[in-house]
Design a protein around this motif. Structure first.
Motif, short mmCIF file in Angstrom:
data_model
loop_
_atom_site.label_atom_id
_atom_site.label_comp_id
_atom_site.label_asym_id
_atom_site.label_seq_id
_atom_site.Cartn_x
_atom_site.Cartn_y
_atom_site.Cartn_z
N ARG A 153 0.83 -1.21 0.00
CA ARG A 153 0.00 0.00 0.00
C ARG A 153 0.87 1.26 0.00
NH1 ARG A 153 -4.56 -2.16 4.30
NH2 ARG A 153 -5.88 -3.23 2.78
N LEU A 154 1.93 1.23 0.80
CA LEU A 154 2.80 2.42 0.82
C LEU A 154 3.32 2.73 -0.58
CD1 LEU A 154 4.84 1.67 4.07
CD2 LEU A 154 3.42 3.71 3.68
N ILE A 197 -3.82 -0.86 12.25
CA ILE A 197 -4.19 0.34 11.47
C ILE A 197 -4.40 -0.02 9.99
CG2 ILE A 197 -3.46 2.64 10.71
CD1 ILE A 197 -3.75 2.84 13.62
N CYS A 198 -3.37 -0.61 9.40
CA CYS A 198 -3.42 -0.91 7.96
C CYS A 198 -3.98 -2.32 7.78
CB CYS A 198 -2.01 -0.78 7.37
SG CYS A 198 -2.02 -0.70 5.57
N PRO A 203 -8.70 -0.14 5.95
CA PRO A 203 -7.54 0.45 6.65
C PRO A 203 -7.91 1.81 7.24
CG PRO A 203 -7.24 0.51 4.26
CD PRO A 203 -8.45 -0.33 4.53
N ARG A 204 -7.36 2.08 8.44
CA ARG A 204 -7.72 3.33 9.15
C ARG A 204 -6.72 4.42 8.79
NH1 ARG A 204 -7.11 1.38 14.75
NH2 ARG A 204 -7.98 3.37 15.38
N CYS A 205 -6.77 4.85 7.54
CA CYS A 205 -5.75 5.77 7.02
C CYS A 205 -5.75 7.11 7.77
CB CYS A 205 -5.99 6.03 5.53
SG CYS A 205 -5.96 4.50 4.57
N CYS A 208 -3.43 6.92 10.59
CA CYS A 208 -2.18 6.20 10.30
C CYS A 208 -0.97 7.12 10.49
CB CYS A 208 -2.21 5.69 8.85
SG CYS A 208 -0.67 4.90 8.38
N VAL A 210 1.87 7.03 9.19
CA VAL A 210 2.70 7.25 7.99
C VAL A 210 1.85 7.60 6.77
CG1 VAL A 210 4.70 5.91 8.76
CG2 VAL A 210 2.81 4.73 7.63
N VAL A 211 0.69 8.17 7.03
CA VAL A 211 -0.21 8.50 5.91
C VAL A 211 0.46 9.46 4.91
CG1 VAL A 211 -1.37 10.36 7.18
CG2 VAL A 211 -2.58 9.17 5.35
N CYS A 214 2.18 7.55 2.12
CA CYS A 214 1.47 6.42 1.51
C CYS A 214 0.92 6.75 0.13
CB CYS A 214 0.33 5.98 2.43
SG CYS A 214 -0.51 4.53 1.80
N PHE A 217 -2.87 5.75 -0.32
CA PHE A 217 -3.80 6.73 0.23
C PHE A 217 -3.90 7.93 -0.72
CE2 PHE A 217 -4.67 10.56 2.73
CZ PHE A 217 -5.89 10.20 3.26
N SER A 222 -6.33 2.55 -1.35
CA SER A 222 -5.91 1.71 -0.21
C SER A 222 -6.73 0.42 -0.13
CB SER A 222 -6.07 2.45 1.11
OG SER A 222 -5.52 3.72 1.02
FE1 SF4 Z 1 -2.17 1.66 5.25
FE2 SF4 Z 1 -1.41 3.73 3.78
FE3 SF4 Z 1 -3.75 3.76 4.95
FE4 SF4 Z 1 -1.52 3.93 6.42
S1 SF4 Z 1 -2.29 5.42 4.93
S2 SF4 Z 1 -3.34 2.68 6.85
S3 SF4 Z 1 -0.16 2.62 5.24
S4 SF4 Z 1 -3.12 2.35 3.36
#
Ligand code: SF4
Length: 363
Positions: A153-154, A197-198, A203-205, A208, A210-211, A214, A217, A222
């Motif tokens: 995803r990242l 989280i992911c 996913p709870r972006c 997050c 490190v949003v 990403c 995102f 995602s």
């Molecule tokens: Fe996963 Fe990216 Fe969403 Fe973070 S922002 S939860 S890494 S998809």
């Protein structure tokens, strides 16, 4: 992809994730120490098994076997009994063999190198990297399904992540991103991010850590990563088992099924059983006549039970049969049905026993 999260972006990304993990990590029992034995047992139990299901087993196991030496010295039957219900019993057998090897060859200490760890039964690259990095901070990256999903995803990598080319790219990415001076926290942070989280679905972006880094995102995809894997078609099968009972309510358990898929009872003690192709009763009578020299069995059918093992949808057909004398056969044991809990048995065997207990309580 190689240039993404590189240069100055990489230490910033690492710092954000590590800071979040150090502040928010869950309080899990295997995180209370850096003892490689405790971490190793947790990693083995967590293979294909959810954390909530592992917790009670983990505590009981560590209470009985607090050290590698105590595990190595235990009889295998006792190890399997404590594993009973957790499934995939080869994990317990390998754990036990590996403990013996660690005592014999490494003076009771989990080895510190990847090469030596990989020599142990049941330890593959993932488990070795997880134990060595988490316990000893050895700079080895881990890659399991959770970590792969986060990395994909990242980097907005689409498609089936288990395709060898994609998995190789993910392995390289995991190694490149590894915070080499904090391998223990780093690997746990990536796993934790994937677990809380992911997550696979939704996913709870928005929360997050490190949003900002990403790509999925940023591109609004995602939820589309990873692409769903093609599931193996379910296979339906029927297993008929006979609970033989003598006048003292003792029963016969066997170890070498020979007559059905061995996955079902995990090569543990079980009631004699066969895989049924057409009609259970005549097939059972034939089997018991040929294998146990038991003729003219009166089989009483009990309510069936459902059981699932990976892609198998199993119907368990329990039968009870009263006999004057239980047959003496190799690789078997005789014990009171009510003492079934004192030996290692799989959950399928427990369901069969429950059918008998349920029937007799109604009688
Ligand atoms: Fe996963 Fe990216 Fe969403 Fe973070 S922002 S939860 S890494 S998809």
């Amino acid at each position: 992809m190689k240039t993404y999260l590189a240069g100055r972006a990489l230490p910033q990304f690492q710092k954000r994730l590590l800071t979040w993990f150090r502040a928010h990590q869950r309080d899990l029992p295997w995180r209370s120490s850096r003892d490689p034995y405790r971490i190793w047992v947790a990693e083995i139990m967590l293979q294909q098994t959810r954390i909530a299901a592992v917790m009670p087993y983990y505590d009981r196991f560590l209470e009985r076997f607090p050290t590698v030496d105590s595990l190595a010295a235990a009889p295998q039957q006792e190890v399997l009994k404590l594993w009973s219900g957790l499934g995939y019993y080869s994990r317990a057998r390998n754990l036990h063999s590996a403990a013996k090897q660690i005592v014999a060859e490494h003076a009771g200490k989990f080895p510190r190198t990847l090469e030596a760890a990989l020599e142990l039964p049941g330890i593959g690259v993932y488990t070795a990297a997880a134990v060595l990095s988490i316990a000893y901070d050895v700079p080895l990256a881990v890659l399991d399904g959770n970590v792969a999903r986060v990395l994909a995803r990242l980097h907005a990598m689409r498609g089936d992540l288990r395709v060898p080319r994609t998995w190789r790219a993910l392995t390289e990415t995991a190694e490149r991103l590894l915070a080499r001076r904090a391998a223990s926290d780093w690997n746990q942070a990536l796993m934790e991010l994937g677990e809380v989280i992911c997550t696979p679905k939704s996913p709870r972006c928005l929360v997050c850590p490190v949003v900002q880094s990403c790509r999925a995102f940023a591109e609004g995809i995602s939820g589309e990563i990873p692409a769903p894997r093609k599931k193996r078609a379910p296979v339906a099968m029927t297993i008929a088992a006979v609970i033989l009972l003598d006048s003292k309510d003792r029963t016969l358990l066997v170890r070498d099924p020979g007559a059905h898929d061995e996955v079902l009872f995990s090569r543990m003690w079980q009631f004699p059983a066969i895989q049924v192709s057409r009609e259970a009763k005549p097939e059972l009578e034939k089997y018991f006549g040929e294998t146990f020299a038991l003729k003219k069995l009166t089989l009483e059918e009990l309510p069936s039970a459902r059981h699932g093992v990976t892609f198998r949808n199993i119907t368990l057909l329990p039968f009870v049969a009263r006999v004057a004398e239980l047959p003496a056969v190799p690789r078997s044991r005789i014990l009171a049905l009510k003492r079934l809990g004192s030996v290692p048995v799989s959950s399928a065997t427990k369901k069969l026993a429950a059918a008998v207990v349920g029937a007799s309580s109604k009688a």
